[in-house]
Design a protein around this motif. Sequence first.
Motif, mmCIF file in Angstrom:
data_model
loop_
_atom_site.group_PDB
_atom_site.id
_atom_site.type_symbol
_atom_site.label_atom_id
_atom_site.label_comp_id
_atom_site.label_asym_id
_atom_site.label_seq_id
_atom_site.Cartn_x
_atom_site.Cartn_y
_atom_site.Cartn_z
ATOM 1 N N GLU A 98 5.834 1.862 -4.156
ATOM 2 C CA GLU A 98 4.742 2.823 -4.279
ATOM 3 C C GLU A 98 3.457 2.366 -3.404
ATOM 4 O OE1 GLU A 98 2.093 4.167 -7.937
ATOM 5 O OE2 GLU A 98 4.253 4.342 -8.124
ATOM 6 N N LEU A 99 3.121 1.358 -3.585
ATOM 7 C CA LEU A 99 1.969 0.803 -2.726
ATOM 8 C C LEU A 99 2.128 0.826 -1.646
ATOM 9 C CD1 LEU A 99 -0.861 -0.276 -3.254
ATOM 10 C CD2 LEU A 99 0.136 -2.639 -3.610
ATOM 11 N N ARG A 100 3.210 0.240 -1.026
ATOM 12 C CA ARG A 100 3.310 0.005 0.518
ATOM 13 C C ARG A 100 3.411 1.509 1.093
ATOM 14 N NH1 ARG A 100 4.047 -5.208 2.268
ATOM 15 N NH2 ARG A 100 4.498 -6.837 0.660
ATOM 16 N N SER A 101 4.212 2.415 0.532
ATOM 17 C CA SER A 101 4.531 3.903 0.983
ATOM 18 C C SER A 101 3.182 4.505 1.108
ATOM 19 C CB SER A 101 5.463 4.441 0.010
ATOM 20 O OG SER A 101 6.624 3.809 -0.030
ATOM 21 N N GLN A 102 2.378 4.162 0.119
ATOM 22 C CA GLN A 102 0.856 5.021 0.156
ATOM 23 C C GLN A 102 0.200 4.522 1.242
ATOM 24 O OE1 GLN A 102 -0.922 4.741 -3.591
ATOM 25 N NE2 GLN A 102 0.875 5.599 -4.670
ATOM 26 N N LEU A 103 -0.031 3.262 1.534
ATOM 27 C CA LEU A 103 -0.714 2.618 2.496
ATOM 28 C C LEU A 103 -0.030 3.027 3.936
ATOM 29 C CD1 LEU A 103 -1.267 -0.814 0.981
ATOM 30 C CD2 LEU A 103 -2.891 1.015 1.343
ATOM 31 N N ILE A 104 1.178 2.985 4.078
ATOM 32 C CA ILE A 104 1.713 3.250 5.222
ATOM 33 C C ILE A 104 1.524 4.812 5.698
ATOM 34 C CG2 ILE A 104 3.914 3.793 6.472
ATOM 35 C CD1 ILE A 104 5.186 1.007 5.420
ATOM 36 N N CYS A 105 1.674 5.607 4.587
ATOM 37 C CA CYS A 105 1.390 7.082 4.769
ATOM 38 C C CYS A 105 -0.180 7.182 5.281
ATOM 39 C CB CYS A 105 1.550 7.879 3.362
ATOM 40 S SG CYS A 105 1.446 9.513 3.584
ATOM 41 N N ARG A 106 -1.049 6.668 4.637
ATOM 42 C CA ARG A 106 -2.371 6.885 4.994
ATOM 43 C C ARG A 106 -2.553 6.471 6.428
ATOM 44 N NH1 ARG A 106 -3.984 5.239 -0.643
ATOM 45 N NH2 ARG A 106 -4.618 3.157 0.273
#
Length: 874
Positions: A641-649
Amino acid sequence: MGKALKGTRLRNIKIKVLRRNINGCVKVHYLTHKDIPKPSSQQTGLLDSTLVPSEQDEAAGCSSSSETAYSKAKKRELNAWNTVKEDMLKVSFETSAPITSKCSVCQRHADYRCLECSTTAVLCEACLRRTHHNSLHVPDKWNNSSYEPSYQGLFLYLPEGHENHAVYRKDIKVIVNTGRLCTIPIDMCECEPEACTLLRYGLWPATAEKPQTAFSIPLLELFVCLSLECQVSFEGFCNTLRWRNNLTLTEVNALYRALVGESISHFRHHHFRQRSLVDICPQFDDGTTCPACPKVDGDMIVTLDANFGLVRKQSSGTSLVEPLHGTRMFVAKNNVQEYLLSHPDNSKPHEDCSNSKAGNMLRSQKKEKKLDVTGVFGASCRHEIPLMFVNMSQGERLAYPLYVIDELLQRCTKKNIHLRVVYDIACVVASHLNKSGEGKPPNISLAVPAFHIYGHKLPCQIKYSTRWLSGFGLTDGEGMERMWSFLRRFARVTKEMTPSHRLDLLTDALLHYGRRKSTDLALNLLQKLDKAEKLSTLAEEDISSVIREAPQHIERWKKREIELSQQKPKPIHTVSKWKRDYIKELIKFYNLKSGTCEAYMGDETETENSLLNMKKKHRIETRWKESDLNFQCTLKDVDQELRSQLICRAGTESRERAVLLQLKRKYPDGQGIAIRLSKQVANSNRRLKQEIKEYNSIQCPPQRSIFPATMHFEEACDPSWPVYFCLDEAIEEDEVPRSLKRRGIDALHMKTRAAEEKLLVYQEMRNVTDHLHQQHAFLCSAIDDTEQPGAKAALIQRLRELERKLHETTVKFNQHVADIVPSTCVYITTDNSCLSQDLQTLSTQTLVYNDDVGASDCDEENENDNDDDDDDSN
């Protein structure tokens, strides 16, 4: 022994020769010792000193042995110039004096010369008058010390047929072919206007009534070509004439006042009418029709875009008359304003699927009071022939592309043509059309250009990319960007013009750009075909290599990716907040205990107290250990969840950054909007670096292979970075790496688009020859209907040019399309058999083109070329 070695090396030398033509294509040749001509006895010494290493070179050792063949050839060339430059300067000074005193015609004493006729011939006064009757050449006279311009004898006489008319003589200031300013007595006749008489002499009047100044028509034609191709201004051209002919400042100012204004505008239009034959053959193409696009029954690909650099200041005056070109390229202002009022749009162009903020910086909230034209919106076909343009006065509203699309649809509907539109925000246009009452018309398809597609989210990329949609071939959709790179150079001139003069100059520039594209259209189609074949081969190789590594079916991956992209996005937070906080504190606590992270005083105690409080609050019986199942499952979910959010941003910021950089290229450095965009790029870089810093500061290693261990700024700046194409867990249903799937899917699409490109090019070849046959019929009909000898001669001259072009095109295309109608030449006098053989030889040569995709072969050939080439994209 040493001599034998040197001789062996010399026999094996190959010299790589790069030949670059005006189109930028490079041809590579290799010269061996057999191809080098043997030196004569007089050249032996020179060759010995240039080719055979000297004792100093042998003493240098490795430095001479490491010298490349290119540097050796360059040194020989420099030595050759150094040898002759002093002699050439001596010859140049010698030509400043007469080499003989005898007339080249009658062998009498001669004091005159004409550099425009010959640099070595001298003439007597009688022969000069006889050979320069009604000529604008300014001769030079020898005054026993030097040559000086001689204006005596410069007269322009009326031809026969005016004996019974009132003939009078008038002194006219004439700027001749070389740019010299001189006063010439000219015979005039009251039977026609003075402007028409000057035109008979090859002069263009500065005013229509009672002209006092006139320009040589070849000089003005040179200026028009320089202004269209090199964007030379009036002031720059006048200063060029000043320094070439030592004119005074007063003469230059007078020349500038005579040149600027209505005179040059009417000359441009006169030159266009004379070249396009619109008055004596109205059916003939005036430069606004693409020869390769379908005229009836077919698919037509057009690209749309806006340019905010082609503005006009409101203080630049008004026009009393309409533009001379009318609505040949630009739509009438009243029609556009009526459409804007009747079609209000709520969707703004910057509200695309990625919610890009770039448009906010372009369309400032402050009203532009100093500009009455804020930019130009235009359309061109797939072959970059200009089609239609609109002056914008209210920013890039969605109504402008809608108006252009409606106008193009009206043209295409009558001819049963399916319109394929490529636009930067085609997704917004499609959404607007679907929400409107009428809906999207059935005979239109929308797509996003190949570069701009990376500024959109993945579902939009799959739905609107030209590399995914069928029917677009290898069209990149960036043709308007390349056209803007040519047209925006006129902005510094047109922003100070009146509305009519501005539209006329921009129309001339667009017609010139279309002429450039249509002239080389046959060669460009052959290059497109060659490119499609190469890309098809490369795609086949990629598909084969992917299948060898993973024998699954690529088509299934593609369908699965489309299905996943169309699914609704999952909630951002899939793990409860207390579990996220608890797992973070546990990771920190275990890292402190193991010593993997630097501990400060009180960190371990604070973490211990925090864990105890969470244990009591959420009733956790036993603290989770790293080997517990709860810890492992929760850690995997939280990490994803955390890495997906950072990669998305980070992906959003990279797309935003790419769009900003692309927009910045539309404006010159130092302009206010370019400065604001530069600040936006800097802010985007700062935010992207912050996302990267947060990602790299995650204390646990990635729990899934799709996530990189660390992110780097150079990789994150690329919107096409494979990490940004992470979809969801279902795509990882097998053990095949995501990068391999991406490679296979892209190769499959490229193979399909390359096959479509071949079919498109074959049909376009037929369209070109059909168009040329149609133009040939129009000219033949006009020749039969014309009685005026001059007009008929102009038509026949153009017909000869068209027949030669038709013959060349037919010979080039017949090798690929067998059903092309052969050319029927009536007036051409060239030996067709020799011409066909030459063209066949030319068409079999390797075609090298400048393109980002498929240019690896050209790059390998030029990897050792140290020349600096300027590359302008669009």
